[in-house]
Design a protein around this motif. Structure first.
Motif, PDB file in Angstrom:
ATOM      1  N   ALA A 335       0.833  -1.211   0.000  1.00  0.00           N
ATOM      2  CA  ALA A 335       0.000   0.000   0.000  1.00  0.00           C
ATOM      3  C   ALA A 335       0.864   1.257   0.000  1.00  0.00           C
ATOM      4  O   ALA A 335       0.595   2.226  -0.727  1.00  0.00           O
ATOM      5  CB  ALA A 335      -0.929  -0.015   1.206  1.00  0.00           C
ATOM      6  N   GLU A 336       1.943   1.230   0.825  1.00  0.00           N
ATOM      7  CA  GLU A 336       2.813   2.412   0.898  1.00  0.00           C
ATOM      8  C   GLU A 336       3.564   2.627  -0.417  1.00  0.00           C
ATOM      9  O   GLU A 336       3.642   3.733  -0.934  1.00  0.00           O
ATOM     10  CB  GLU A 336       3.802   2.247   2.057  1.00  0.00           C
ATOM     11  N   THR A 337       4.130   1.539  -0.953  1.00  0.00           N
ATOM     12  CA  THR A 337       4.873   1.659  -2.207  1.00  0.00           C
ATOM     13  C   THR A 337       3.942   2.014  -3.361  1.00  0.00           C
ATOM     14  O   THR A 337       4.295   2.799  -4.258  1.00  0.00           O
ATOM     15  CB  THR A 337       5.602   0.341  -2.513  1.00  0.00           C
ATOM     16  N   GLY A 338       2.748   1.477  -3.362  1.00  0.00           N
ATOM     17  CA  GLY A 338       1.790   1.774  -4.414  1.00  0.00           C
ATOM     18  C   GLY A 338       1.428   3.246  -4.440  1.00  0.00           C
ATOM     19  O   GLY A 338       1.252   3.834  -5.527  1.00  0.00           O
ATOM     20  N   ALA A 339       1.332   3.860  -3.267  1.00  0.00           N
ATOM     21  CA  ALA A 339       1.012   5.289  -3.229  1.00  0.00           C
ATOM     22  C   ALA A 339       2.134   6.104  -3.859  1.00  0.00           C
ATOM     23  O   ALA A 339       1.885   7.081  -4.609  1.00  0.00           O
ATOM     24  CB  ALA A 339       0.783   5.724  -1.786  1.00  0.00           C
ATOM     25  N   ARG A 340       3.379   5.736  -3.582  1.00  0.00           N
ATOM     26  CA  ARG A 340       4.496   6.464  -4.179  1.00  0.00           C
ATOM     27  C   ARG A 340       4.546   6.255  -5.694  1.00  0.00           C
ATOM     28  O   ARG A 340       4.805   7.186  -6.465  1.00  0.00           O
ATOM     29  CB  ARG A 340       5.809   5.998  -3.541  1.00  0.00           C
ATOM     30  N   LEU A 341       4.304   5.026  -6.121  1.00  0.00           N
ATOM     31  CA  LEU A 341       4.301   4.748  -7.552  1.00  0.00           C
ATOM     32  C   LEU A 341       3.156   5.464  -8.261  1.00  0.00           C
ATOM     33  O   LEU A 341       3.275   5.842  -9.426  1.00  0.00           O
ATOM     34  CB  LEU A 341       4.233   3.242  -7.801  1.00  0.00           C
ATOM     35  N   ASP A 342       2.036   5.641  -7.568  1.00  0.00           N
ATOM     36  CA  ASP A 342       0.915   6.387  -8.153  1.00  0.00           C
ATOM     37  C   ASP A 342       1.339   7.812  -8.491  1.00  0.00           C
ATOM     38  O   ASP A 342       1.036   8.350  -9.578  1.00  0.00           O
ATOM     39  CB  ASP A 342      -0.261   6.418  -7.179  1.00  0.00           C
ATOM     40  N   ALA A 343       2.031   8.422  -7.527  1.00  0.00           N
ATOM     41  CA  ALA A 343       2.461   9.806  -7.761  1.00  0.00           C
ATOM     42  C   ALA A 343       3.463   9.885  -8.905  1.00  0.00           C
ATOM     43  O   ALA A 343       3.384  10.780  -9.771  1.00  0.00           O
ATOM     44  CB  ALA A 343       3.080  10.373  -6.472  1.00  0.00           C
ATOM     45  N   GLU A 344       4.412   8.939  -8.925  1.00  0.00           N
ATOM     46  CA  GLU A 344       5.394   8.932 -10.012  1.00  0.00           C
ATOM     47  C   GLU A 344       4.730   8.658 -11.351  1.00  0.00           C
ATOM     48  O   GLU A 344       5.091   9.247 -12.380  1.00  0.00           O
ATOM     49  CB  GLU A 344       6.452   7.869  -9.710  1.00  0.00           C
ATOM     50  N   TYR A 345       3.733   7.758 -11.333  1.00  0.00           N
ATOM     51  CA  TYR A 345       3.025   7.438 -12.569  1.00  0.00           C
ATOM     52  C   TYR A 345       2.278   8.653 -13.106  1.00  0.00           C
ATOM     53  O   TYR A 345       2.275   8.915 -14.315  1.00  0.00           O
ATOM     54  CB  TYR A 345       2.059   6.290 -12.286  1.00  0.00           C
ATOM     55  N   ALA A 346       1.659   9.414 -12.203  1.00  0.00           N
ATOM     56  CA  ALA A 346       0.907  10.596 -12.630  1.00  0.00           C
ATOM     57  C   ALA A 346       1.839  11.618 -13.285  1.00  0.00           C
ATOM     58  O   ALA A 346       1.500  12.232 -14.306  1.00  0.00           O
ATOM     59  CB  ALA A 346       0.178  11.201 -11.443  1.00  0.00           C
ATOM     60  N   ALA A 347       3.026  11.808 -12.698  1.00  0.00           N
ATOM     61  CA  ALA A 347       3.968  12.778 -13.260  1.00  0.00           C
ATOM     62  C   ALA A 347       4.463  12.335 -14.629  1.00  0.00           C
ATOM     63  O   ALA A 347       4.549  13.144 -15.577  1.00  0.00           O
ATOM     64  CB  ALA A 347       5.141  12.965 -12.299  1.00  0.00           C
ATOM     65  N   LEU A 348       4.800  11.058 -14.752  1.00  0.00           N
ATOM     66  CA  LEU A 348       5.281  10.559 -16.033  1.00  0.00           C
ATOM     67  C   LEU A 348       4.187  10.565 -17.094  1.00  0.00           C
ATOM     68  O   LEU A 348       4.457  10.752 -18.284  1.00  0.00           O
ATOM     69  CB  LEU A 348       5.841   9.146 -15.864  1.00  0.00           C
ATOM     70  N   LEU A 349       2.953  10.334 -16.653  1.00  0.00           N
ATOM     71  CA  LEU A 349       1.846  10.345 -17.601  1.00  0.00           C
ATOM     72  C   LEU A 349       1.684  11.729 -18.219  1.00  0.00           C
ATOM     73  O   LEU A 349       1.388  11.881 -19.415  1.00  0.00           O
ATOM     74  CB  LEU A 349       0.561   9.909 -16.904  1.00  0.00           C
ATOM     75  N   ALA A 350       1.912  12.753 -17.412  1.00  0.00           N
ATOM     76  CA  ALA A 350       1.823  14.128 -17.927  1.00  0.00           C
ATOM     77  C   ALA A 350       2.946  14.399 -18.924  1.00  0.00           C
ATOM     78  O   ALA A 350       2.743  15.041 -19.964  1.00  0.00           O
ATOM     79  CB  ALA A 350       1.893  15.113 -16.770  1.00  0.00           C
ATOM     80  N   ARG A 351       4.134  13.883 -18.632  1.00  0.00           N
ATOM     81  CA  ARG A 351       5.253  14.070 -19.559  1.00  0.00           C
ATOM     82  C   ARG A 351       5.045  13.292 -20.856  1.00  0.00           C
ATOM     83  O   ARG A 351       5.481  13.708 -21.919  1.00  0.00           O
ATOM     84  CB  ARG A 351       6.560  13.623 -18.903  1.00  0.00           C
ATOM     85  N   ALA A 352       4.386  12.114 -20.713  1.00  0.00           N
ATOM     86  CA  ALA A 352       4.178  11.300 -21.912  1.00  0.00           C
ATOM     87  C   ALA A 352       3.273  11.985 -22.913  1.00  0.00           C
ATOM     88  O   ALA A 352       3.293  11.685 -24.108  1.00  0.00           O
ATOM     89  CB  ALA A 352       3.591   9.936 -21.528  1.00  0.00           C
ATOM     90  N   GLY A 353       2.500  12.943 -22.467  1.00  0.00           N
ATOM     91  CA  GLY A 353       1.618  13.652 -23.396  1.00  0.00           C
ATOM     92  C   GLY A 353       2.323  14.743 -24.163  1.00  0.00           C
ATOM     93  O   GLY A 353       1.749  15.351 -25.066  1.00  0.00           O
ATOM     94  N   ALA A 354       3.579  14.998 -23.781  1.00  0.00           N
ATOM     95  CA  ALA A 354       4.319  16.044 -24.477  1.00  0.00           C
ATOM     96  C   ALA A 354       4.820  15.548 -25.819  1.00  0.00           C
ATOM     97  O   ALA A 354       4.862  14.353 -26.079  1.00  0.00           O
ATOM     98  CB  ALA A 354       5.487  16.510 -23.607  1.00  0.00           C
ATOM     99  N   THR A 355       5.221  16.436 -26.652  1.00  0.00           N
ATOM    100  CA  THR A 355       5.778  16.070 -27.964  1.00  0.00           C
ATOM    101  C   THR A 355       7.258  16.357 -27.959  1.00  0.00           C
ATOM    102  O   THR A 355       7.769  17.148 -27.147  1.00  0.00           O
ATOM    103  CB  THR A 355       5.085  16.864 -29.079  1.00  0.00           C
ATOM    104  N   GLY A 356       7.977  15.775 -28.856  1.00  0.00           N
ATOM    105  CA  GLY A 356       9.418  15.986 -28.921  1.00  0.00           C
ATOM    106  C   GLY A 356      10.160  14.673 -28.944  1.00  0.00           C
ATOM    107  O   GLY A 356       9.590  13.608 -28.734  1.00  0.00           O
ATOM    108  N   SER A 357      11.455  14.765 -29.174  1.00  0.00           N
ATOM    109  CA  SER A 357      12.245  13.544 -29.326  1.00  0.00           C
ATOM    110  C   SER A 357      12.400  12.771 -28.031  1.00  0.00           C
ATOM    111  O   SER A 357      12.676  11.569 -28.052  1.00  0.00           O
ATOM    112  CB  SER A 357      13.642  13.905 -29.875  1.00  0.00           C
TER     113      SER A 357
END
Length: 410
Positions: A335-357
């Motif tokens: 549960a604790e690790t999943g919460a941290r991974l959720d936050a990291e996943y949300a940040a990376l998901l936002a970056r994945a929507g960007a364009t560029g190389s």
């Protein structure tokens, strides 16, 4: 935000809660009670109970008749003879035989409980293994869906000239590895379910019962079959000692004899007598002492077996407790690790929507997070499965009340 790959902690906790449900208990114990091994053990127990009626028997009387001729120099007359003899049981022999029959019944009951515990433990372990493998399979299936989604995104970027083929090949390799792991989990599930059906004597396509196992609080050492069996063996040895003690007394019998002789002149001569027969205990006392010494050794061995059984029960209870603690720790850390991974996943998901190389890099990092989360889920499912297997092993020491459903005859 919803979890991208929900852990199985809640589902596993719900499964743990089902172990105390009466329907699950009845479902599981009905399947165990109908297993061929249990039916055979139950019939042997019934046979031993019926044999108690034949214990401590009294020998049947013996009737003997004879005919002869009495010859003298001056006459020849027929002689008729009838004798009735009643063998007498040795002192203490009948009580010792009844004690032996009672001990044999106790052994048969302990053997039934012991066999029921083994079948229940094996079936519960196999069901737990099947469920754990099925949980792993569900995790792999969910991860495969996510991997294919990322692969589609990578393909789209390659088509737009922004991706690299090497990344796609690496992703395909990881997908292949996961598919192989899923195939192994599917095979493990099938094997465990097949083994459970074989243990319970169920047809290949018959539905399996729900998993059920006792808790540590349900185990009472003195009511365990592994303790009751040596106790019953000790009673049997005591009965053999009593029989050996009785065997040192001589066998005896009392009888009545009637004899009639017919004279030439028509007269009859009758004779009535009483006979007493007894053995001379010349060797029996020495044999009896040897048998009694052997019985005492058997009693001591049974007492040692009971001590060993209690130690084994303590070890299994400790193992089950440690497995539960590990499962609880795994759920908490997940549960604790999943919460941290959720936050990291949300940040990376936002970056994945960007364009560029460099936009492809977040996609691969997302994959790493997904794999980490899957590893956590698998570890949690494994720890919970180990706890269920440890509880299943407690069936070998479950009291008789655990094998008697409410409303059934004891």
């Amino acid at each position: 935000m919803k979890r991208f790959l929900p852990t199985l902690a809640l589902a596993l906790m719900a499964a743990v809660g089902r172990t105390g449900d009466a329907p699950a208990h009845r479902d599981f114990m009905t399947a165990v009670a109908n297993a061929p091994d249990i039916l055979a053990a139950r019939l042997r127990m019934q046979a031993a109970t019926i044999r108690q009626d034949a214990a401590g028997r009294i020998p049947d009387p013996q009737l003997e008749g004879g005919y002869g001729r009495k010859q003298t120099p001056d006459k020849d007359s027929p002689v008729w003879e009838v004798s009735l003899r009643q063998p007498l049981p040795k002192a203490g022999e009948r009580a010792a035989d009844q004690q032996r029959a009672n001990a044999a019944t106790d052994i048969a009951k302990a053997a039934y409980l012991e066999r029921a515990g083994v079948v229940a433990a094996d079936a519960a372990m196999q069901l737990a293994e099947a469920e754990t493998a099925n949980h792993h399979l569900a995790i792999s299936a969910q991860l495969l869906i996510r991997m294919h989604q990322i692969l589609a995104a990578v393909d789209a970027r390659i088509s737009a000239g922004q991706g690299r083929a090497t990344e796609r090949l690496a992703l395909q390799t990881r997908i292949a590895d996961l598919q192989l792991a899923a195939a192994r989990d599917e095979q493990r599930t099938w094997d465990a379910e097949r083994a459970a059906r074989a243990t319970l004597g169920l047809p290949t396509n018959a539905p399996l019962p729900s998993y059920f196992a006792p808790s540590a609080a349900d185990i009472v050492a003195d009511e365990s079959a592994t303790v009751q069996m040596p106790v019953a063996r000790s009673r049997e040895a005591a009965s053999l000692s009593s029989m050996a003690r009785a065997s040192q007394w001589p066998m005896s019998a009392v009888g009545f004899r009637f004899q009639r002789s017919e004279m030439d002149d028509g007269d009859q001569e009758d004779m009535l007598g009483v006979a007493l027969m007894t053995e001379i205990p010349w060797r029996s006392r020495r044999y009896a002492r040897a048998d009694m010494a052997a019985a005492r050794a058997e009693q001591s061995a049974s007492q040692a077996d009971a001590v060993a059984a209690r130690q084994a029960i303590d070890e299994l209870l400790s193992r089950a407790e440690r497995a539960e603690l590990l499962a609880n720790t795994a759920r908490k850390l997940a549960a604790e690790t999943g919460a941290r991974l959720d936050a990291e996943y949300a940040a990376l998901l936002a970056r994945a929507g960007a364009t560029g190389s460099d936009a492809e890099q977040p996609l691969l990092l997302l994959l790493d997070i997904l794999e980490k989360q899957a590893d956590i889920d698998i570890e949690t499912a494994t720890a919970e499965g180990d706890a269920r297997v440890a509880r299943a092993a407690l069936w070998r020491h479950a009291p008789a009340s655990m094998f008697t459903l409410e409303g059934d005859a004891p």
